[in-house]
Design a protein around this motif. Sequence first.
Motif, PDB file in Angstrom:
ATOM      1  N   PHE A 160     -21.179  -6.736   8.049  1.00  0.00           N
ATOM      2  CA  PHE A 160     -20.203  -5.924   7.351  1.00  0.00           C
ATOM      3  C   PHE A 160     -19.460  -5.500   8.186  1.00  0.00           C
ATOM      4  O   PHE A 160     -18.414  -5.428   8.110  1.00  0.00           O
ATOM      5  N   VAL A 161     -18.761  -5.918  10.150  1.00  0.00           N
ATOM      6  CA  VAL A 161     -17.471  -6.493  10.184  1.00  0.00           C
ATOM      7  C   VAL A 161     -16.810  -6.932   9.566  1.00  0.00           C
ATOM      8  O   VAL A 161     -15.565  -6.374   9.586  1.00  0.00           O
ATOM      9  N   ALA A 162     -16.772  -7.690   9.551  1.00  0.00           N
ATOM     10  CA  ALA A 162     -15.967  -8.909   8.668  1.00  0.00           C
ATOM     11  C   ALA A 162     -15.510  -8.494   7.650  1.00  0.00           C
ATOM     12  O   ALA A 162     -14.561  -9.243   7.075  1.00  0.00           O
ATOM     13  N   THR A 163     -16.522  -8.627   6.509  1.00  0.00           N
ATOM     14  CA  THR A 163     -16.384  -7.166   5.058  1.00  0.00           C
ATOM     15  C   THR A 163     -15.151  -6.693   5.198  1.00  0.00           C
ATOM     16  O   THR A 163     -13.853  -6.189   4.330  1.00  0.00           O
ATOM     17  N   VAL A 164     -15.260  -5.141   6.187  1.00  0.00           N
ATOM     18  CA  VAL A 164     -14.768  -4.639   6.393  1.00  0.00           C
ATOM     19  C   VAL A 164     -12.701  -4.970   6.729  1.00  0.00           C
ATOM     20  O   VAL A 164     -12.356  -4.365   6.365  1.00  0.00           O
ATOM     21  N   LEU A 165     -12.603  -5.974   7.938  1.00  0.00           N
ATOM     22  CA  LEU A 165     -11.831  -6.452   8.360  1.00  0.00           C
ATOM     23  C   LEU A 165     -10.931  -6.825   7.190  1.00  0.00           C
ATOM     24  O   LEU A 165      -9.971  -6.945   6.499  1.00  0.00           O
ATOM     25  N   ALA A 166     -11.540  -7.666   6.536  1.00  0.00           N
ATOM     26  CA  ALA A 166     -11.187  -8.596   4.659  1.00  0.00           C
ATOM     27  C   ALA A 166     -11.079  -7.135   4.295  1.00  0.00           C
ATOM     28  O   ALA A 166     -10.376  -7.514   2.929  1.00  0.00           O
ATOM     29  N   ASP A 167     -11.655  -6.482   3.765  1.00  0.00           N
ATOM     30  CA  ASP A 167     -10.674  -5.354   2.836  1.00  0.00           C
ATOM     31  C   ASP A 167     -10.184  -5.129   2.996  1.00  0.00           C
ATOM     32  O   ASP A 167      -8.938  -4.722   2.606  1.00  0.00           O
ATOM     33  N   THR A 168      -9.446  -4.894   4.391  1.00  0.00           N
ATOM     34  CA  THR A 168      -8.324  -4.014   5.477  1.00  0.00           C
ATOM     35  C   THR A 168      -7.248  -5.235   4.996  1.00  0.00           C
ATOM     36  O   THR A 168      -5.825  -4.837   4.548  1.00  0.00           O
ATOM     37  N   GLU A 169      -7.145  -6.794   5.318  1.00  0.00           N
ATOM     38  CA  GLU A 169      -6.603  -7.544   4.931  1.00  0.00           C
ATOM     39  C   GLU A 169      -6.283  -7.936   3.677  1.00  0.00           C
ATOM     40  O   GLU A 169      -4.882  -7.652   3.155  1.00  0.00           O
ATOM     41  N   ASP A 170      -6.707  -6.983   2.480  1.00  0.00           N
ATOM     42  CA  ASP A 170      -6.261  -7.351   1.370  1.00  0.00           C
ATOM     43  C   ASP A 170      -6.053  -5.955   0.592  1.00  0.00           C
ATOM     44  O   ASP A 170      -4.472  -5.709  -0.149  1.00  0.00           O
ATOM     45  N   VAL A 171      -5.982  -4.870   0.948  1.00  0.00           N
ATOM     46  CA  VAL A 171      -5.803  -3.603   0.937  1.00  0.00           C
ATOM     47  C   VAL A 171      -3.910  -3.489   1.480  1.00  0.00           C
ATOM     48  O   VAL A 171      -3.176  -3.806   0.225  1.00  0.00           O
ATOM     49  N   TRP A 172      -3.590  -3.796   2.511  1.00  0.00           N
ATOM     50  CA  TRP A 172      -2.075  -4.259   2.948  1.00  0.00           C
ATOM     51  C   TRP A 172      -1.761  -5.200   2.751  1.00  0.00           C
ATOM     52  O   TRP A 172       0.302  -5.067   2.880  1.00  0.00           O
ATOM     53  N   THR A 173      -2.087  -6.332   2.358  1.00  0.00           N
ATOM     54  CA  THR A 173      -1.655  -7.550   1.832  1.00  0.00           C
ATOM     55  C   THR A 173      -0.738  -7.424   0.155  1.00  0.00           C
ATOM     56  O   THR A 173       0.224  -7.952   0.502  1.00  0.00           O
ATOM     57  N   GLN A 174      -2.135  -6.592  -0.113  1.00  0.00           N
ATOM     58  CA  GLN A 174      -1.136  -6.445  -1.778  1.00  0.00           C
ATOM     59  C   GLN A 174      -0.644  -5.307  -1.512  1.00  0.00           C
ATOM     60  O   GLN A 174       1.325  -5.001  -2.523  1.00  0.00           O
ATOM     61  N   ARG A 175      -0.337  -4.286  -0.212  1.00  0.00           N
ATOM     62  CA  ARG A 175       0.754  -3.340  -0.363  1.00  0.00           C
ATOM     63  C   ARG A 175       2.116  -4.028  -0.076  1.00  0.00           C
ATOM     64  O   ARG A 175       3.227  -3.757  -0.389  1.00  0.00           O
ATOM     65  N   PHE A 176       2.263  -4.430   0.889  1.00  0.00           N
ATOM     66  CA  PHE A 176       2.894  -5.646   1.996  1.00  0.00           C
ATOM     67  C   PHE A 176       3.628  -6.532   1.080  1.00  0.00           C
ATOM     68  O   PHE A 176       5.279  -6.382   0.279  1.00  0.00           O
ATOM     69  N   GLN A 177       2.797  -7.111  -0.061  1.00  0.00           N
ATOM     70  CA  GLN A 177       3.910  -7.779  -1.330  1.00  0.00           C
ATOM     71  C   GLN A 177       5.073  -7.191  -2.335  1.00  0.00           C
ATOM     72  O   GLN A 177       5.155  -7.328  -2.642  1.00  0.00           O
ATOM     73  N   ALA A 178       3.407  -5.809  -2.291  1.00  0.00           N
ATOM     74  CA  ALA A 178       4.532  -4.864  -3.321  1.00  0.00           C
ATOM     75  C   ALA A 178       6.079  -4.370  -2.595  1.00  0.00           C
ATOM     76  O   ALA A 178       6.773  -4.019  -3.362  1.00  0.00           O
ATOM     77  N   ALA A 179       5.862  -4.906  -1.460  1.00  0.00           N
ATOM     78  CA  ALA A 179       7.391  -4.421  -1.273  1.00  0.00           C
ATOM     79  C   ALA A 179       8.197  -5.817  -0.707  1.00  0.00           C
ATOM     80  O   ALA A 179       9.230  -5.248  -0.164  1.00  0.00           O
ATOM     81  N   GLY A 180       7.758  -6.511  -1.203  1.00  0.00           N
ATOM     82  CA  GLY A 180       8.604  -7.686  -0.597  1.00  0.00           C
ATOM     83  C   GLY A 180       8.308  -8.183   0.344  1.00  0.00           C
ATOM     84  O   GLY A 180       8.999  -8.951   0.695  1.00  0.00           O
ATOM     85  N   GLU A 181       7.094  -8.098   1.181  1.00  0.00           N
ATOM     86  CA  GLU A 181       6.886  -8.419   1.814  1.00  0.00           C
ATOM     87  C   GLU A 181       5.381  -8.943   2.784  1.00  0.00           C
ATOM     88  O   GLU A 181       4.551  -8.931   2.128  1.00  0.00           O
ATOM     89  N   THR A 182       5.758 -10.106   4.015  1.00  0.00           N
ATOM     90  CA  THR A 182       4.443 -10.710   3.796  1.00  0.00           C
ATOM     91  C   THR A 182       3.269  -9.744   5.253  1.00  0.00           C
ATOM     92  O   THR A 182       3.780  -9.856   6.338  1.00  0.00           O
TER      93      THR A 182
END
Length: 298
Positions: A93-115
């Motif tokens: 469960f913890v590993a899945t939630v952390l993966a969710d945060t990675e997916d959300v913030w990776t997409q948002r940073f990419q949309a802003a042109g950042e990594t």
Amino acid sequence: MQWRGRRQSSNIEDRRGSGGGFGGRGGGMRLPVRAGGGGTIGIIIVALVLWLGFGINPMQLLGMAGGGGGGGSVQTNRSGPGVAGTADETDDFVATVLADTEDVWTQRFQAAGETYPAPTLVLFENRVQSACGIAGSASGPFYCPSDRKLYIDLSFFDQLRNQLNAPGDFAQAYVIAHEVGHHIQNITGVLPRFNQARQNMSEAEANAMSVRVELQADCYAGVWGHDTRQAGYIEDGDIEEALNAAEQIGDDTLQKRGQGTVVPDSFTHGTSEQRQTWFRRGFESGDFGACDTMDGAI
């Protein structure tokens, strides 16, 4: 929360036990809530919260740096607290939630042109050495900006449910997302500016600014919740679990429970109402820009 059978993060470091695996299978690579600060700010903040809110002696935490003492007042429970099933399922469960945060913030940073530089989550039992110092289980989950790692003894989830009256898997997910919110603050410069500014602040001023920092992390957790809902992973009752957790760990609620009186000048995380308001703001808007609690203060 729908979490079973989904992607799990590999950015997890298991320091529990003495072996070499995950979820009680060893120690190789494989979260009151608070912000860490460069050096000792995080441990000091939590020590004060625990002292005022729960009557836990801060020296029980800070004194461990000398190598003696135990691991705080919370005993480890490896039976999967808060998530139905085994300890391995809690790890998943913890590993899945952390993966969710990675997916959300990776997409948002990419949309802003950042990594997005994803943080590492460290699982520990009793006490742990971080780049911000030694902390015990009693300190609760924390983020250390110096090593960009989140730390959690999973027994906190048992405490969250049984002592803080905040059950549910999404309450636990909110805790993790809040700590990831501090990581966002670190890489966007909020935590470094706060740590610099607080050197010239009075205790009351530093506490007030700490509240702003914590409420912003709550708002970022709400933004994560917004995107998680958009992805279809949130179930009926999940948001209520997160809002209840935000209420139960508000400074005023903790102080009333622990000492019967409320001391606003000592608040470091915000009232229950504030924490709910800022989580809800992030969740309902899904707008990163709506989380500006600083208002130019730092």
